[in-house]
Design an enzyme around this catalytic site. Structure first.
Site, short mmCIF file in Angstrom:
data_model
loop_
_atom_site.label_atom_id
_atom_site.label_comp_id
_atom_site.label_asym_id
_atom_site.label_seq_id
_atom_site.Cartn_x
_atom_site.Cartn_y
_atom_site.Cartn_z
N LYS A 101 0.85 -1.19 0.00
CA LYS A 101 0.00 0.00 0.00
C LYS A 101 0.88 1.23 0.00
O LYS A 101 2.03 1.18 0.43
CB LYS A 101 -0.87 0.02 1.26
N GLY A 211 -20.20 7.07 2.60
CA GLY A 211 -19.13 7.23 1.60
C GLY A 211 -19.74 7.16 0.22
O GLY A 211 -20.42 6.19 -0.11
N GLY A 213 -17.97 7.86 -2.77
CA GLY A 213 -16.93 7.93 -3.80
C GLY A 213 -17.22 6.81 -4.79
O GLY A 213 -18.35 6.32 -4.91
N ASN A 214 -16.19 6.39 -5.46
CA ASN A 214 -16.32 5.34 -6.47
C ASN A 214 -16.96 4.06 -5.91
O ASN A 214 -17.81 3.44 -6.56
CB ASN A 214 -14.92 5.08 -7.02
N GLY A 216 -18.84 3.51 -2.84
CA GLY A 216 -20.20 3.65 -2.33
C GLY A 216 -21.21 3.89 -3.44
O GLY A 216 -22.32 3.34 -3.43
N TYR A 217 -20.83 4.71 -4.41
CA TYR A 217 -21.74 5.03 -5.51
C TYR A 217 -22.14 3.77 -6.29
O TYR A 217 -23.33 3.51 -6.50
CB TYR A 217 -21.09 6.06 -6.44
N1 GLU Z 1 -7.38 0.16 -3.21
C1 GLU Z 1 -8.13 -1.03 -3.48
C2 GLU Z 1 -8.17 -1.88 -2.21
O1 GLU Z 1 -8.02 -1.39 -1.12
C3 GLU Z 1 -7.67 -1.77 -4.71
C4 GLU Z 1 -6.24 -2.23 -4.70
C5 GLU Z 1 -5.75 -2.80 -6.03
O2 GLU Z 1 -6.50 -2.84 -6.97
O3 GLU Z 1 -4.57 -3.15 -6.07
O4 GLU Z 1 -8.43 -3.04 -2.27
#
Ligand code: GLU
Length: 406
Positions: A101, A211, A213-214, A216-217
């Site tokens: 991350k 939420g 955003g992408n 929740g929507y």
């Molecule tokens: N940010 C998203 C998650 O928390 C997707 C991560 C990804 O596609 O690598 O799962």
């Protein structure tokens, strides 16, 4: 309520249930690599510095994989926690990745497009030496879009002097993105909700979504399509409640025009949204929203975590005692990374699937993961979170053992 403390507590609990060796637990708790840097934005008359991180938690099952978030509350501890959750998530859904991350401490709201591009390219310049399609593969997360992935890809490929679209996922279609990636987390969440409704015989169609955003929507949109009543929606600034059901598209249109979820039914706060009399609660924003303070007041029978880490370990205990079901983040929101995996596969074979093909594959993965976690939960008489993380720990430990690391 440090997310890193929460992630470690969850692992402790699973280790206790599984009777895991302490040294193995320690090996699982420490990340493989923590990279810390800063991104400098230099304007004509301005200079700004933003701390930035990329953490590789565990790569026993494959290259690290996980998003990058741009948020003022990012900390190195949060990024470590999110990377650990990615390790579990990727193992639960069976995609051949470890966990990683990244994040920048920044409030991107109101930033100019030019600065956002500078920030995105700056991040990649700093971390290009620790990412790669077989090393660590970033993706979108809170406040990061496909355009941001596009800028990061361009920066990386320019530095390397070659194409390598598999280094980052969630890209625009024009640069090798996948059909079905934008809505993937929300759609995967929708499949998780439908699976849980069947498995636990949840009656009632009222849903509250925190939420917008992408994630929740799209979750709201897919639920509305099959007849659920979305009675409450909020974003970081507050929300709306209408017992007779909101029109998801109309709320989104309003948000795009005014940057707010406002003007429908009754205005509510984010805290109030969590305590509404609904059957299904879908936290889709950030961590630590369901805590020891409000867990007793949550009425929903089913809580489906489309955010990462929305429920603290203390709140988990309270919800377990009152027999409320929590479908954990590492299972419920794995649709995004699952389609990221499909994108990466398409990049590497240079052949692209249709939206229909992608959605079918996503549905299979989500259904299979749900079944496995649910079966383990029933047979071991534990919570869904313990079952999911337990399943992941089994897979990661087994990969580490076969590699000779343990
Ligand atoms: N940010 C998203 C998650 O928390 C997707 C991560 C990804 O596609 O690598 O799962």
């Amino acid at each position: 309520m440090d997310p890193w403390e929460n992630a470690l507590k969850q692992l402790d609990e699973v280790a206790r249930v599984m009777d895991l060796d302490d040294t193995i637990k320690e090996a699982l708790s420490l990340p493989e690599l923590v990279s810390e840097s800063r991104v400098i934005l230099k304007g004509v008359n301005s200079l700004e510095v933003f701390p930035a991180y990329r953490v590789r938690h565990n790569t026993a099952r494959g290259p690290a994989k996980g998003g990058i978030r741009f948020h003022p509350q990012v900390t190195v501890g949060e990024v470590k926690a999110l990377s650990m959750w990615m390790t579990w998530k990727n193992a639960v859904s069976g995609v051949p990745y470890g966990g990683g991350k990244g994040g920048i401490i920044v409030n991107p709201k109101g930033m100019s497009k030019r600065d956002l591009e500078g920030l995105s390219r700056g991040f990649m310049r700093r971390f290009a030496h620790v990412v790669g399609e077989d090393i660590d593969i970033p993706a979108p997360d809170v406040n990061t879009t496909s355009q941001i992935m596009g800028w990061m890809l361009d920066e990386y490929e320019t530095m390397k002097g070659r194409h390598e679209p598999g280094v980052i996922t969630g890209k625009p279609l024009e640069l090798g993105g996948s059909e079905g990636r934008t809505e993937a987390t929300g759609l995967g969440g929708f499949y998780s909700i439908i699976n849980a409704v069947k498995a636990y015989d949840i009656r009632g169609k009222k849903v509250a979504i925190q939420g917008f955003g992408n994630v929740g929507y799209y979750a709201a949109k897919f639920l509305e399509e099959v007849g659920y009543k979305i009675v409450a929606i909020s974003d970081s600034k507050g929300g709306v409640f209408d017992e007779s059901g909101l029109n998801v598209e109309a709320v989104m249109k309003k948000k795009q025009e005014t940057k707010r979820v406002k003007g429908f039914g009754k205005a509510i706060t984010n805290e109030e949204l969590l305590e509404l009399p609904v059957s299904i609660l879908v936290p889709s924003a950030i961590e630590n929203v369901i805590t020891q303070q409000n867990a007793n007041d949550i009425e929903a029978k089913l809580i489906v975590e489309l955010a990462n880490g929305p429920t603290t370990p203390d709140a988990d205990k309270i919800l377990e005692e009152s027999k409320q079901i929590v479908v954990p983040d590492v299972l419920a929101n794995s649709g995004g990374v699952t389609v990221s995996y499909l994108e990466w596969v398409q990049n590497r074979m240079g052949y692209y699937w249709t939206q229909k093909e992608v959605r079918e594959k996503l549905k299979d993965v989500m259904n299979k993961a749900f079944k496995q976690v649910h079966n383990k939960m029933v047979s071991e008489k534990t919570t869904m979170r313990n079952a999911a993380i337990g399943l992941a720990v089994d897979k990661v430990v087994s990969a580490m053992k076969i590699r000779g690391q343990l």
